[in-house]
Motif scaffolding. Structure first.
Motif, PDB file in Angstrom:
ATOM      1  N   THR A 169       1.081  -5.195 -10.026  1.00 29.95           N
ATOM      2  CA  THR A 169      -0.242  -5.010 -10.629  1.00 29.95           C
ATOM      3  C   THR A 169      -1.114  -4.191  -9.678  1.00 29.95           C
ATOM      4  O   THR A 169      -1.306  -4.570  -8.520  1.00 29.95           O
ATOM      5  N   LEU A 170      -1.612  -3.071 -10.178  1.00 30.07           N
ATOM      6  CA  LEU A 170      -2.441  -2.208  -9.329  1.00 30.07           C
ATOM      7  C   LEU A 170      -3.756  -2.905  -8.998  1.00 30.07           C
ATOM      8  O   LEU A 170      -4.439  -3.430  -9.891  1.00 30.07           O
ATOM      9  N   THR A 171      -4.112  -2.888  -7.713  1.00 31.40           N
ATOM     10  CA  THR A 171      -5.405  -3.451  -7.297  1.00 31.40           C
ATOM     11  C   THR A 171      -6.386  -2.364  -6.906  1.00 31.40           C
ATOM     12  O   THR A 171      -7.591  -2.613  -6.871  1.00 31.40           O
ATOM     13  N   ALA A 172      -5.916  -1.172  -6.596  1.00 31.40           N
ATOM     14  CA  ALA A 172      -6.825  -0.084  -6.215  1.00 31.40           C
ATOM     15  C   ALA A 172      -6.121   1.258  -6.321  1.00 31.40           C
ATOM     16  O   ALA A 172      -4.926   1.375  -6.032  1.00 31.40           O
ATOM     17  N   ILE A 173      -6.888   2.265  -6.756  1.00 35.65           N
ATOM     18  CA  ILE A 173      -6.428   3.660  -6.734  1.00 35.65           C
ATOM     19  C   ILE A 173      -7.553   4.489  -6.136  1.00 35.65           C
ATOM     20  O   ILE A 173      -8.694   4.451  -6.622  1.00 35.65           O
TER      21      ILE A 173
ATOM     22  N   ARG B 205      -5.250  13.474  -1.479  1.00 35.04           N
ATOM     23  CA  ARG B 205      -5.026  12.235  -0.732  1.00 35.04           C
ATOM     24  C   ARG B 205      -5.039  11.096  -1.742  1.00 35.04           C
ATOM     25  O   ARG B 205      -6.027  10.920  -2.473  1.00 35.04           O
ATOM     26  N   VAL B 206      -3.944  10.365  -1.813  1.00 32.34           N
ATOM     27  CA  VAL B 206      -3.868   9.232  -2.749  1.00 32.34           C
ATOM     28  C   VAL B 206      -3.619   7.957  -1.956  1.00 32.34           C
ATOM     29  O   VAL B 206      -2.774   7.921  -1.055  1.00 32.34           O
ATOM     30  N   ARG B 207      -4.376   6.916  -2.276  1.00 30.38           N
ATOM     31  CA  ARG B 207      -4.107   5.573  -1.755  1.00 30.38           C
ATOM     32  C   ARG B 207      -3.970   4.629  -2.942  1.00 30.38           C
ATOM     33  O   ARG B 207      -4.823   4.613  -3.829  1.00 30.38           O
ATOM     34  N   LEU B 208      -2.876   3.878  -2.949  1.00 26.13           N
ATOM     35  CA  LEU B 208      -2.660   2.883  -4.003  1.00 26.13           C
ATOM     36  C   LEU B 208      -2.505   1.517  -3.356  1.00 26.13           C
ATOM     37  O   LEU B 208      -1.907   1.390  -2.284  1.00 26.13           O
TER      38      LEU B 208
ATOM     39  N   ALA C 275       2.789   9.129  -6.255  1.00 32.86           N
ATOM     40  CA  ALA C 275       2.395   7.928  -5.510  1.00 32.86           C
ATOM     41  C   ALA C 275       2.857   6.666  -6.238  1.00 32.86           C
ATOM     42  O   ALA C 275       3.320   5.708  -5.604  1.00 32.86           O
ATOM     43  N   LEU C 276       2.749   6.649  -7.565  1.00 33.95           N
ATOM     44  CA  LEU C 276       3.241   5.494  -8.330  1.00 33.95           C
ATOM     45  C   LEU C 276       4.733   5.287  -8.071  1.00 33.95           C
ATOM     46  O   LEU C 276       5.202   4.154  -7.936  1.00 33.95           O
ATOM     47  N   ASP C 277       5.472   6.391  -8.009  1.00 29.58           N
ATOM     48  CA  ASP C 277       6.910   6.302  -7.767  1.00 29.58           C
ATOM     49  C   ASP C 277       7.187   5.755  -6.364  1.00 29.58           C
ATOM     50  O   ASP C 277       8.120   4.966  -6.166  1.00 29.58           O
TER      51      ASP C 277
ATOM     52  N   LEU D 112       0.839  -1.197   0.000  1.00 28.60           N
ATOM     53  CA  LEU D 112       0.000   0.000   0.000  1.00 28.60           C
ATOM     54  C   LEU D 112       0.874   1.247   0.000  1.00 28.60           C
ATOM     55  O   LEU D 112       1.947   1.266   0.606  1.00 28.60           O
ATOM     56  N   VAL D 113       0.380   2.285  -0.653  1.00 28.35           N
ATOM     57  CA  VAL D 113       0.940   3.628  -0.509  1.00 28.35           C
ATOM     58  C   VAL D 113      -0.213   4.520  -0.118  1.00 28.35           C
ATOM     59  O   VAL D 113      -1.297   4.449  -0.708  1.00 28.35           O
ATOM     60  N   GLU D 114       0.002   5.336   0.878  1.00 28.72           N
ATOM     61  CA  GLU D 114      -1.039   6.253   1.314  1.00 28.72           C
ATOM     62  C   GLU D 114      -0.338   7.553   1.671  1.00 28.72           C
ATOM     63  O   GLU D 114       0.531   7.560   2.543  1.00 28.72           O
TER      64      GLU D 114
END
Ligand code: MOS
Length: 737
Positions: free
Chosen positions: A296-300, A286-289, A363-365, A173-175
């Motif tokens: 593989t992205l599961t949520a943005i 506010r970004v949550r990944l 956030a991707l980085d 997760l990234v938040e």
């Protein structure tokens, strides 16, 4: 070359890096900007602006100003006529008419306009206007509990899949929260309006990206038929979105001219530009990944809050790229605006996307770093093969090629993954990248084309050229459609007497106006075929069915290219001095199964001084899929310009509002920092991708994509250089110490 039954072959002129056709006028000073039109008895208007941010006008004392030499009028809410509200345009409501009530809604609001014989007299008198305020405590902060938070009706909440489930299922997760500051367009030329009444007919020279809209607003405001209002914008000295609305000072210039019954010129000062023609609103994001271990992205989840005005409206969409850039099944976006006592924000280069993509791509980085996956590889693993929201096939999408060719040119494969692991002498070296998206928009437009017996063509549209090269690319499109050398074509623009054009904005002008110019040229060819179809003297007789080809200044039979004649010959034989035609550049009707889009990938190298925290952007590669590039030189120049804007956004630009008074404290070129030549080392531009099928020109647009993704590429490079993740723009050296 052109056949009547198919789109023009756009060669040999389209695509070439021609010098801009208005270049000599600009460098010799022959080009005239809206502040440079002189008239007999020209008077000068200067606005008086509010020095508080909220409250009411108790009274305005204009006596001292009126007693000054040369003063012709001082217009305030107390003596201004009632002005009508202007209708909304496709871009939203018009600004409220000025001087209609006592309310003060922001610092810098126009409260009066002083008209005098000279600019200096008007300026001096304006300083003597005394305003008594009933001051209220202004709403200036996004977190002020008294402020009203609104959802913009045109930017609905988006929920694709189930974002919480996608986050719960993620391995990583990234938040994080990211912020971007208020920024101002700061075009070189000060916005100006020169207004001239002749009875009840109004002519206005204005700094605008949309003369047709200024006409609509002025006609409605003064209760005139549109036919009585003419708006001209032959040259515009930069705009970047600030010229997309008919701002209150435009109305004030016309009002002042009517009041004193003389032509009036109103030029905003540099400081006044900061409160009068919009700005890029600050954002809190506010970004949550969520992603699986392989990236593989599961949520943005992406939530953006930004300020807007009280009593006016601004629509942009900072979360528009979020559901589009990656093939992620679970995406949620929210956009909220908070009404504050600030001037109205407006569109500024890459409006919305410039801010939103900064947060998303930062956030991707962060995700790439946590997963120990190369940032470019992470993007490639989530590439959207179809439009992720609609499921439609892309009209054209060269995002993969942007990544691959941009990376190859940059030399990305030599990047050492660990932050702080690359050095050049003492300097820390960082390499960062980011994706970019901007929507392709096609708006209806019209154009005319007229050819005279000497083989010269005038093509016309009311569009503007704010420095992009519109006049040049339209000349190229017409030249190819008619098979003429480009120096035989002249493009007239910037005048509402010419066929209507949409706003020059949203990267849409080449596609929209280009399609109209193309249609007008095809209509002109059809008019020639009508003339010669039963002309026994013409080798083109009966050519309607076979089709004709336009090349080398001649029309010839498509079935027998040796049979043909020059345009002038046809005109002379038919006793005509000229032939003209009109074209509609309509939106393609059969393309609803396709998803259009403009794409890019940006790669940045920074050098960071480890002791001083100074960041320098050493080089930048911008790979852009803007569809067909009509003029390699002007398009490249636009992308370089947008990249410079992106460097400014990353490292320098920030408008600071005093939290007590609501005054912008750095409203000067000395204090609002923009990149200068020393800040901009080589910028390499690669155009990738194919002509787009959405319009006959094949162009998508390059204006906005030029800035989108630059700031996160730089911020990601700073992380790579230093290991410091800076989530608040601009990145300044104090954050790195
Ligand atoms: Mo651009 S912000 O559409 O002028």
């Amino acid at each position: 070359m052109t056949a009547l039954d198919q789109p023009a072959r756009l060669d040999p002129v389209v695509g070439r890096p021609l010098d801009r056709v208005d270049g000599p006028d600009k460098v010799t000073g022959a080009a005239r900007y809206p502040a440079e039109f002189g008239f007999d008895r020209l008077a000068h208007a200067v606005v008086v602006q509010s020095t508080v941010a909220a409250g009411r006008i108790g009274g305005i004392d204009t006596r001292a100003a009126e007693a000054e030499p040369g003063v012709l009028a001082v217009i305030t809410h107390a003596n201004a006529p009632v002005l009508q509200a202007a209708p909304s345009s496709v871009m939203g409501p018009a600004p409220p008419a000025p001087l209609q009530d006592r309310e003060v809604r922001h610092h810098g609001q126009h409260l009066a306009v002083v008209v005098a014989e000279t600019f200096e007299q008007a300026t001096a008198a304006a300083a003597l206007v005394r305003v008594d305020y009933q001051v209220e405590a202004p709403l200036l902060r996004l977190d002020d509990p008294r402020a009203r938070t609104v959802a913009h009706p045109e930017v609905p909440d988006l929920d694709r899949g189930a974002v919480e489930a996608g986050l719960a299922a993620a391995d990583m997760l990234v938040e994080a929260t990211y912020t971007t500051p208020t920024e101002h367009h700061n075009p070189m030329a000060l916005f100006a309006t020169t207004a001239v009444w002749d009875g009840d007919a109004l002519t206005v020279y204005d700094t605008t990206q949309w003369p047709v809209n200024v006409r609509t607003v002025l006609a409605a405001t003064f209760g005139l038929p549109e036919a009585r209002v003419r708006v001209l914008a032959p040259f515009v000295g930069g705009a970047f979105g600030a010229g997309l609305r008919a701002w209150p000072h435009v109305v004030l210039a016309a009002l002042a001219a009517r009041q004193v019954d003389r032509p009036v010129r109103l030029v905003l000062s540099r400081a006044q530009m900061f409160t009068s023609v919009g700005y890029r609103p600050a954002t809190v994001q506010r970004v949550r990944l969520g992603a699986s271990g392989d990236g593989t992205l599961t949520a943005i989840s992406h939530q953006v809050t930004e300020p807007t005005a009280i009593g006016d409206d601004h629509r942009e969409n900072p979360v528009r790229a979020t559901p589009v850039l990656y093939a992620c099944p679970n995406v949620s976006t929210r956009f909220r605006q908070v009404r504050l006592n600030l001037p109205t924000p407006t569109w500024m280069r890459g409006p919305g996307e410039a801010q939103g993509v900064f947060a998303l791509e930062s956030a991707l980085d962060e995700l790439a770093a946590k997963l120990r996956i190369d940032p470019l590889e992470l993007r490639l693993r989530n590439l959207p093969e179809r439009h992720p929201q609609s499921g439609k096939e892309w009209a054209s999408n060269a995002l993969r090629a942007c990544y691959e060719r941009g990376a190859a040119r940059f030399g990305w494969s030599a990047r050492s993954p660990e932050p702080g692991s690359m050095r050049d002498g003492r300097d820390l070296v960082g390499w960062g990248m980011a994706s970019a998206y901007y929507p392709y928009v096609h708006r209806p437009a019209e154009a005319s084309a007229r050819i005279t017996a000497d083989g010269r063509v005038v093509v016309a549209s009311s569009t503007t050229d704010i420095g992009t090269g519109t006049g040049t690319v339209m000349s190229q499109i017409a030249a190819d459609a008619l098979g003429l050398p480009v120096d035989r074509v002249r493009f007239e623009l910037g005048d509402t007497r010419l066929p209507p054009a949409p706003q020059q904005g949203g990267s849409g002008t080449t596609a929209a106006v280009g399609t109209a110019v193309h249609a007008a040229c095809l209509a002109l060819l059809r008019a020639f075929v009508d003339l010669v179809d039963d002309d026994p003297a013409s080798p083109l007789r009966g050519a309607r069915h076979a089709g004709v080809t336009a090349a080398a200044g001649r029309l010839s039979r498509s079935d027998d290219p040796g049979q043909g004649e020059p345009y002038g010959e046809i005109l002379r034989r038919h006793g005509r001095s000229e032939l003209s035609a009109h074209g509609h550049g309509a939106v393609r009707q059969d393309a609803s199964h396709l998803a259009p889009g403009i794409f890019g990938a940006k790669f940045a190298e920074v050098r960071v001084d480890p002791d001083l925290g100074v960041v320098r952007v050493q080089r930048l590669v911008a790979a852009v899929d803007g569809g067909r590039i009509v003029n390699q030189k002007t398009a490249e120049s636009q992308v370089i310009g947008g990249t410079v804007g992106g460097i400014g956004m990353a490292l320098l630009e920030e408008s600071l509002t005093d939290p007590g008074s609501g005054r912008i404290v750095n409203a000067t070129y000395a204090d609002y920092l923009v990149p200068v030549n020393a800040d901009v080392l080589p910028v390499e531009v690669l155009f990738v991708g194919d002509p787009d099928p959405m319009n006959p020109i094949g162009a998508k647009g390059v204006a906005e994509i030029a800035i989108v993704g630059v700031a996160p590429a730089v911020a990601n490079a700073v992380f790579h250089a230093t290991g410091r993740r800076l989530r608040s723009l601009p990145i300044t050296l104090d954050q790195l110490l």
